[in-house]
Enzyme design. Structure first.
Site, mmCIF file in Angstrom:
data_model
loop_
_atom_site.group_PDB
_atom_site.id
_atom_site.type_symbol
_atom_site.label_atom_id
_atom_site.label_comp_id
_atom_site.label_asym_id
_atom_site.label_seq_id
_atom_site.Cartn_x
_atom_site.Cartn_y
_atom_site.Cartn_z
ATOM 1 N N ARG A 1 -25.968 -23.360 -18.574
ATOM 2 C CA ARG A 1 -26.548 -22.029 -18.420
ATOM 3 C C ARG A 1 -27.507 -22.010 -17.238
ATOM 4 N NH1 ARG A 1 -22.639 -20.787 -20.260
ATOM 5 N NH2 ARG A 1 -22.170 -20.217 -22.396
ATOM 6 N N CYS A 2 -27.683 -20.822 -16.684
ATOM 7 C CA CYS A 2 -28.558 -20.590 -15.539
ATOM 8 C C CYS A 2 -29.922 -21.259 -15.772
ATOM 9 C CB CYS A 2 -28.720 -19.085 -15.345
ATOM 10 S SG CYS A 2 -29.652 -18.621 -13.892
ATOM 11 N N PRO A 3 -30.403 -22.008 -14.805
ATOM 12 C CA PRO A 3 -29.956 -22.150 -13.424
ATOM 13 C C PRO A 3 -29.112 -23.396 -13.171
ATOM 14 C CG PRO A 3 -32.149 -23.055 -13.582
ATOM 15 C CD PRO A 3 -31.759 -22.578 -14.984
#
Length: 81
Positions: free
Chosen positions: A18-20
């Site tokens: 998941r981001c980042p």
């Protein structure tokens, strides 16, 4: 799989991240590549649909192809100079 994706010289599996994290991994991988080499990124984080194109534009890499209509998403980028 799109023929363009099968020509990639490098491959990065960012599934489940998941981001980042996906963009951080792309940046690390691209640093180790020579200018003009290509990288196939496989991801399932919806944020990559925005983050990967923005990363390419900001870092002067080329987004050759993308497939974001269904997961896993695929992106093919070419490293700039």
């Amino acid at each position: 799989m799109n023929d363009a994706f099968s020509t990639a010289q490098h491959r990065l599996d960012a599934l489940g991240l998941r981001c980042p994290e996906p963009v951080m991994m792309v940046r690390k991988t691209v640093r180790q590549m020579a200018a003009g080499e290509t990288l196939l990124i496989i991801a399932d984080d919806p944020a990559t649909t925005r983050d990967i194109p923005s990363f390419c534009e900001f870092m002067d890499h080329t987004l050759i192809a993308s497939e974001t209509t269904q997961t896993p998403y695929q992106y093919l980028i070419k490293k700039g100079l």
